[in-house]
Each structure stands twice: as structure tokens, then as C-alpha cells.
Scaffold this active site. Sequence first.
Site: not given
Lengths: 205, 110
Positions: A107, A110-112
Amino acid sequence: MGHGHDHDHDHDHDDVSLRVKALESLLVERGYLATDAVDKLAEAYEHDVGPMNGARVVARAWSDPAFKARLLEDGSKAIAELGYGGFEGGHVIVCENSDDLHNVVVCTLCSCYPWSVLGLPPTWYKEPTYRARVVVEPRTVIGEFGYAVPADKAIRVWDSSAEVRYLVLPQRPAGTEGLSEDELAALVTRDSMIGVGLPLEPARA
Amino acid sequence: MSVKDAVATMTGSAALPRRNGELVFAAPWESRAFGLAVGLSQAGVFTWDAFRERLIAEIAEWEAAGHPAEEWSYYACWLHALEELLEERGIATDAELDALMEAIASVPEH
């Protein structure tokens, strides 16, 4: 920590613990959260939701061709058949590895991450280094995780978003023909479902 | 030793939850901060997208500031994003939190 940089969230460790505690008690006091809401959530994600859910999905796909077809057709729907889904699970697209193609997930924003099947993302998944580099030099980055992707195999990088999460369906390891679904699930690592590794080899009898 | 390694090798009561050998949270406050944001969103206080946008902005701001990698803290960005959103919505202000922190800190440990 915090050598004069200007960003004001650079609390030291004790301070930040205290701040989170203060925030929680204020929100509970004002009725925004039930007293045990945070306990329940933290516990659920620390213990209940983990890569084992994803491993069971992969093992089922290896064992059941009809399930695999449904999984590739509509990931979220097929995963829900196993009872996994819910918050932030969203739309999951399953990317199948083959002899010619290796898939890897990132991602970049961000950090999906597909939490409902893989639990919380590992530390490195959230770090700027991985997020930036895997897009530019996936072969090198995957190599650093310990898997040298064969030169004749293409690599496709999937960039997650709030709307779409990706789960890699690794290739079933050789020599696993007689194994049960549970035994297969034990071979499926978290890293293999992100695409930075392979499933484990079956133990030699 | 990097901060990351120092955190990863804590033992005893500070030992960290791990899964597949990986740290899930680097410290207990991180899982609390995680639970707060998820819980508030589930309770309808804000939408997940509203929080996520804040978080992305926070991380981008951190990266733009050119900090060295060892100081990177995902959950520090997370917490700051949450605080800003709550302040904006008039739910909890910075000053209120500061005051409450002081009050909690002055209570002796039991």
C-alpha cells in the site's frame, strides 16, 4: 528520541502511553466508547484475527477447485463462505501466482491490508522503505525477504487502497498431494500471502 | 542497535505479542490507540475514510519532513491523526488531554 525535530507527536514512550490512557478515559467518560470496547478490539486483533484465516482460505482453494474458481471470481464473497469478513475487510481481490507470474502486495499511500484474513500488518509493511522500494525494484525487495524470483517469472505489484485489498494465492508446494486442508493451511505463511515469500515445504517423512 | 531492534528484544512484562514471528504492535499503547480509532469509527463518531485520510496526511507530513528511518513510528502518526480528528469534531481538545494526563500522572501507582 526526539532530537529537536518539529513534529509535535514525538512524545517519549511513557508520555505517549499516558496520553493514550487519558484519551481513552475521556472518551469513555463522555460516552463515545463503552468501557471495554478498546479491550475487546485490541484482543480481537491481537489474538483472533491473524494470518491463519488467510491460510485457511488458501488451503481451501488448493483443495477445492470450485472454491478456487469462486475465490478468483469474487474474493470477498468466497472468503465470507469461511466466515471471515467485516470491518475493513472490504473488497478483497485474490491474485493467483503461476509458473509465469508472481504477485506482491503493497500500500503505497499508507498501510491498507486485508485485515480480516491476515490480521494486522507486519511492521515492515507499514514502513516507508518497503512501500517505496517494492514498486520500483520488486525483484530485489522480494529477494531480500529470502525468495529469489526466477528470472523468467514476471512480477506484478498490486497497490492496495481503501476500496480494494489484495491477497496473493501462492502456488501449492510440490509433494503435498496427500495432505488435508488443515495440514496445507499450516504451510501457508503470512509472507506468502503478501507475496514476499513462498509457502513452507512439507516436512519430509 | 536501532530503536526497532531495541523494541523487538524487550522481555518480561514488556514482551510483545507476535504472530508468525513478527511484531504486531511495538508497545501496548499502540494496540490501545488502534482500538480507540477502530472503536470510535464503529460507534459512528467518524467514518473510517475520515480517519484514514488524516492518517495518510500525517504519514506524508512525516515523510516530507525527512526524518531518519529509525525514528519512524506508524502509531505515533496514527495517534496524532486521531487527536486532530477529535479536536476538529469538538470531542476532545489538546488542552483537555494535557490536563487529564497531568491528573493521571499525579495519581500514585497502586
